[in-house]
Design a protein around this motif. Sequence first.
Motif, PDB file in Angstrom:
ATOM      1  N   PRO A 189      12.953  -8.248  32.319  1.00 40.08           N
ATOM      2  CA  PRO A 189      11.804  -8.073  33.232  1.00 40.08           C
ATOM      3  C   PRO A 189      10.553  -8.822  32.783  1.00 40.08           C
ATOM      4  O   PRO A 189       9.898  -9.486  33.590  1.00 40.08           O
ATOM      5  CB  PRO A 189      11.592  -6.553  33.230  1.00 40.08           C
ATOM      6  N   GLN A 190      10.226  -8.746  31.505  1.00 34.96           N
ATOM      7  CA  GLN A 190       9.044  -9.443  31.006  1.00 34.96           C
ATOM      8  C   GLN A 190       9.243 -10.955  31.044  1.00 34.96           C
ATOM      9  O   GLN A 190       8.320 -11.713  31.364  1.00 34.96           O
ATOM     10  CB  GLN A 190       8.715  -8.996  29.585  1.00 34.96           C
ATOM     11  N   PHE A 191      10.450 -11.401  30.720  1.00 34.04           N
ATOM     12  CA  PHE A 191      10.747 -12.836  30.739  1.00 34.04           C
ATOM     13  C   PHE A 191      10.585 -13.403  32.148  1.00 34.04           C
ATOM     14  O   PHE A 191       9.977 -14.464  32.334  1.00 34.04           O
ATOM     15  CB  PHE A 191      12.162 -13.076  30.216  1.00 34.04           C
ATOM     16  N   LEU A 192      11.107 -12.701  33.151  1.00 34.72           N
ATOM     17  CA  LEU A 192      10.984 -13.169  34.529  1.00 34.72           C
ATOM     18  C   LEU A 192       9.547 -13.071  35.036  1.00 34.72           C
ATOM     19  O   LEU A 192       9.137 -13.850  35.903  1.00 34.72           O
ATOM     20  CB  LEU A 192      11.923 -12.382  35.436  1.00 34.72           C
ATOM     21  N   ALA A 193       8.800 -12.109  34.521  1.00 31.34           N
ATOM     22  CA  ALA A 193       7.389 -12.031  34.905  1.00 31.34           C
ATOM     23  C   ALA A 193       6.626 -13.264  34.420  1.00 31.34           C
ATOM     24  O   ALA A 193       5.701 -13.732  35.096  1.00 31.34           O
ATOM     25  CB  ALA A 193       6.759 -10.761  34.335  1.00 31.34           C
ATOM     26  N   LEU A 194       7.032 -13.816  33.273  1.00 31.14           N
ATOM     27  CA  LEU A 194       6.407 -15.027  32.755  1.00 31.14           C
ATOM     28  C   LEU A 194       6.862 -16.268  33.506  1.00 31.14           C
ATOM     29  O   LEU A 194       6.122 -17.252  33.615  1.00 31.14           O
ATOM     30  CB  LEU A 194       6.725 -15.185  31.262  1.00 31.14           C
ATOM     31  N   HIS A 195       8.110 -16.216  34.027  1.00 31.52           N
ATOM     32  CA  HIS A 195       8.693 -17.383  34.697  1.00 31.52           C
ATOM     33  C   HIS A 195       9.315 -16.950  36.027  1.00 31.52           C
ATOM     34  O   HIS A 195      10.542 -16.870  36.158  1.00 31.52           O
ATOM     35  CB  HIS A 195       9.752 -18.033  33.794  1.00 31.52           C
ATOM     36  N   PRO A 196       8.504 -16.650  37.027  1.00 30.80           N
ATOM     37  CA  PRO A 196       9.006 -16.100  38.291  1.00 30.80           C
ATOM     38  C   PRO A 196       9.877 -17.054  39.102  1.00 30.80           C
ATOM     39  O   PRO A 196      10.609 -16.607  39.992  1.00 30.80           O
ATOM     40  CB  PRO A 196       7.719 -15.751  39.056  1.00 30.80           C
ATOM     41  N   ARG A 197       9.826 -18.359  38.810  1.00 30.43           N
ATOM     42  CA  ARG A 197      10.648 -19.317  39.557  1.00 30.43           C
ATOM     43  C   ARG A 197      12.045 -19.459  38.959  1.00 30.43           C
ATOM     44  O   ARG A 197      12.865 -20.220  39.467  1.00 30.43           O
ATOM     45  CB  ARG A 197       9.958 -20.672  39.587  1.00 30.43           C
ATOM     46  N   LEU A 198      12.300 -18.720  37.913  1.00 33.15           N
ATOM     47  CA  LEU A 198      13.569 -18.838  37.204  1.00 33.15           C
ATOM     48  C   LEU A 198      14.577 -17.804  37.698  1.00 33.15           C
ATOM     49  O   LEU A 198      14.214 -16.681  38.042  1.00 33.15           O
ATOM     50  CB  LEU A 198      13.327 -18.628  35.707  1.00 33.15           C
ATOM     51  N   GLN A 199      15.860 -18.195  37.747  1.00 32.45           N
ATOM     52  CA  GLN A 199      16.963 -17.270  38.003  1.00 32.45           C
ATOM     53  C   GLN A 199      17.783 -17.148  36.714  1.00 32.45           C
ATOM     54  O   GLN A 199      18.032 -18.152  36.045  1.00 32.45           O
ATOM     55  CB  GLN A 199      17.866 -17.768  39.123  1.00 32.45           C
TER      56      GLN A 199
END
Length: 303
Positions: free
Chosen positions: A113-123
């Motif tokens: 969750p924190q990782f995707l919050a930093l990189h929202p364009r990433l899957q």
Amino acid sequence: MTDRLAEIEAFIKIVDHKTLSAAARAQDCSPSAMSKLVQRLENRLGVRLMNRTSRALSLTREGEVFYEEGLKALRAVTEAESAVAANSGDVSGILRIGTSIQISQFYLAPLIPQFLALHPRLQVHFVLKAMPMHLVESQIDVAIYTGEPAVSSHVARRLAPVRYVLVAAPEYLKRAGTPQHPKELLHHQCLNYLPGQDVSWPFQIQGEHYVMSPSGNVCGSSGALLRVFATLGLGIARVPVAQVKAELQRGELTVLLEEFEDPSPEWLYAIYQSARNLSPRAVAFLKFVDSSFRASGSAADRN
């Protein structure tokens, strides 16, 4: 310099993929183009790097030396480029992570969750297998497993120590007795991995390293399943303490023989292909898990 890097990368791709055609597919070019790059490299160096036949490719002594040095050169260039790209904030696309069910559940999932919050364009795509997989064939950007990789061309970065413990259910101990010494495990039902996997259990007895391979009437290829069998009272299992924290707190499992634990931890590794460009998304993920494990202590302590 660009042409020289292309020659080196073509040579390393062919070595890693073992055939010219497979390397060409990985590079999305023709076999003849790959062959010309290697021929040009050999002409420039003035030595033969490969022995080619209609059925196989093998490295000369000079080829073996150049392969190792070429890996270092490509690694330095690609990591420098990827570090700049990752810091630019342009991290997008699909990140494929190869790991096991247990590692994904207990070590990686809480970080996503924190990782995707930093990189929202990433899957983020998780590819789950109990044993390490072939990174190229499975199109894996980064693999996370315990133990160093068997493939020498892969980079293995230590992330965190993993503490293993022996556990059993109170029901089993009441029925079979509580072992007081590692050698007593030979008379117990031990829940272990299938033959061919890592079935040895290390201990320290009076300052000496001691390894044994206990057995029982139940074994499997999944540590998660062995943990379940332990809670059901079928025997003693050796598992990472992070994966049984909840069961220990509820009293469903008891830790055994702590005084004989091997003080040398096993390590959680991030593994990736050094012979291909490390993508900005892979660099961003590696940087994130590195800092996450350092900030929260070992993987065992955090869970």
